[in-house]
Scaffold this active site. Structure first.
Site: not given
Ligand code: BES
Ligand code: MN
Ligand code: MN
Length: 457
Positions: A89, A153
């Site tokens: 996604d 995710e």
């Molecule tokens: N892939 C990201 C997380 C990420 C990005 C970790 C860059 C380290 C470096 C993930 O898809 C994401 O966007 N996570 C969200 C949290 C989620 C609960 C929506 C975030 O970090 O805001």
């Molecule tokens: Mn991600």
């Molecule tokens: Mn993300």
């Protein structure tokens, strides 16, 4: 093996990129129900590609939300098992008008693939499918592999916890492998050894029972937007310290050895500022940019609204004001505890003129991966071979809440081999992923498998 994977990539790279572009054309935005069919279609796409690559027992497992694609290749039950996690996604593409090319019509410009999800996480997840294809074709899959690719995710992985709890046996593995983070640069490869946790809340401040004429009532009736702005402003002091009582109580000090190592992480402040078009850096002045964005907790307003925001001017004293507030957490802060502290404090600072409602959204716990694990060493050696440099272990500021759950429920550590760059603009308009990074990932992954299988036995 290294020569073989390089040759395989050389001979197949155009097809790899075309396949990734096909995947990127599917607008699998999990947050927006308008794209529901596309999210399901993306799951089917992954299933097909996993099967073509040689995975067995591939299924699109339904959940209460979007499905999880599972697939495996068991070569020998006595050998270790790597569980690959990723997500198909993507974030919403808005605002569309800021994209130079449409978000779901991938194009390659200056060596980068531009599209929503190019880096986060379709491009990075797909590296694993292609690395697996190579290992199958070349007869060099050295251990068992399982794939678990989810579709929620970006909206908090609400159903993945249930899935892993209900499928512990099926997901039995020795390590989790994830490419969903970034690295410092192609000249400075790094492996992610930490993620921040997250506490996300929405607040609503209500004043009078309806919007009022700001001349007739203004001055006597408190304005909820003014109040909300003041309340939010008070959540941080002038040095960026969060003022919620107890907020820092559980924060663990960074080990001395890591403190020293952090100072050596290459960083160009001028380039950083130029890239973002900012004159100065904010936050706690005694910490470096790296520390501020990795080992320190934060509080940020993600959105704020209320009153009249249409064309022209309307003289109104609004009834309500709202904001979405996120806090990034570090070891050993707990999401629930911090949410409760926030709620109690936020209510306590509200004046009698307004009512306050606080609604928690999703959360997640922080993680750190020890660098002395053989799993980490296997990854590090893989980068040494493919990049010709020892990767630097770095903690990332982002969150992947499910990583802490993998440890809790499955008892497994995660190795985060991220190949994105901070400049890839994930979640922003014009997201991209370097073709070099995409192919380098495909090159490095089989080396990890090879090192890991031999170190583990
Ligand atoms: N892939 C990201 C997380 C990420 C990005 C970790 C860059 C380290 C470096 C993930 O898809 C994401 O966007 N996570 C969200 C949290 C989620 C609960 C929506 C975030 O970090 O805001
Ligand atoms: Mn991600
Ligand atoms: Mn993300």
């Amino acid at each position: 093996m290294h020569d073989k994977i390089k040759a395989y990539i050389d001979n197949n790279k155009d097809r790899f990129i075309d396949e990734l572009k096909d995947l990127l054309r599917i607008p699998s935005v999990s947050a927006d129900p308008e794209f529901k069919d596309d999210v399901f279609e993306a799951a089917e796409f992954i299933k097909l590609r996993l099967e073509e690559a040689g995975a067995e027992n591939v299924e699109v497992c339904p959940t209460a939300g979007y499905p999880i694609v599972y697939g495996e290749k068991m070569v020998d039950p006595a050998k270790p098992t790597v569980l690959v996690y990723g997500h198909y996604d993507v974030q919403p593409a808005d605002p569309y008008e800021l994209w130079t090319s449409p978000p779901f019509e991938p194009v390659i410009k200056d060596g980068k693939i531009y599209a929503r999800g190019a880096c986060d996480d379709k491009g990075q997840m797909y590296m694993h499918v292609k690395a697996f294809e190579f290992m199958m074709k070349n007869g060099s899959l050295p251990c068992n592999v399982k794939f678990m690719i989810e579709g929620e995710e970006e909206v908090g992985s609400a159903n993945l916890g249930t899935y892993i709890r209900e499928n512990k046996e099926k997901l039995k593995a020795d390590v989790i492998l994830i490419s969903d983070t970034s690295m410092l640069g192609v000249e400075n490869p790094s492996i992610t050894v930490g993620l921040r946790g997250l506490a996300y809340l929405e607040v609503e401040v209500t004043g009078p029972n309806r919007d009022l004429h700001s001349g007739v009532y203004g001055g006597a009736v408190a304005n909820p937007i003014n109040i909300l702005a003041k309340m939010i402003a008070s959540l941080q002091d002038d040095n960026g310290k969060i003022t919620i009582p107890g907020f820092y109580d559980d924060v663990l000090a960074v080990p001395a050895k890591e403190q020293e190592a952090m100072k050596k992480i290459p960083f160009d402040l001028e380039e950083y500022k130029n890239h973002l078009d900012i004159k100065a850096i904010g936050g706690e002045q005694e910490f470096s940019v790296y520390e501020k964005t990795s080992v320190r907790p934060t509080l940020d307003v993600n959105g704020i609204w209320g009153g009249y925001i249409g064309e022209g001017a309307k003289t109104v004293l609004p009834s309500k004001a709202s904001a979405k507030i996120s806090m990034r957490l570090v070891p050993n802060q707990q999401s629930d505890k911090i949410s409760k502290l926030f709620e109690a404090h936020f209510k306590s600072i509200a004046p009698d003129t307004v009512k306050v409602k606080v609604t928690p959204h999703h959360g997640g716990e922080p993680v750190v991966v020890p660098v002395d694990l053989i799993e980490y060493q296997a990854a590090s050696k893989a980068y040494e071979t493919s990049f010709g440099k020892t990767p630097i272990p770095v903690r990332s500021g982002g969150s992947i809440p499910i990583v802490a759950l993998f440890e809790d429920v499955l008892g497994l550590k995660s190795i985060m081999m991220g190949f994105g760059l901070d400049s890839d603009a994930i979640h922003s308009p014009n997201e991209s992923f370097g073709v070099f990074n995409f192919l380098k990932g495909i090159e490095t992954i089989p080396l990890f498998f090879e090192n890991y299988a031999s170190m583990k036995s």
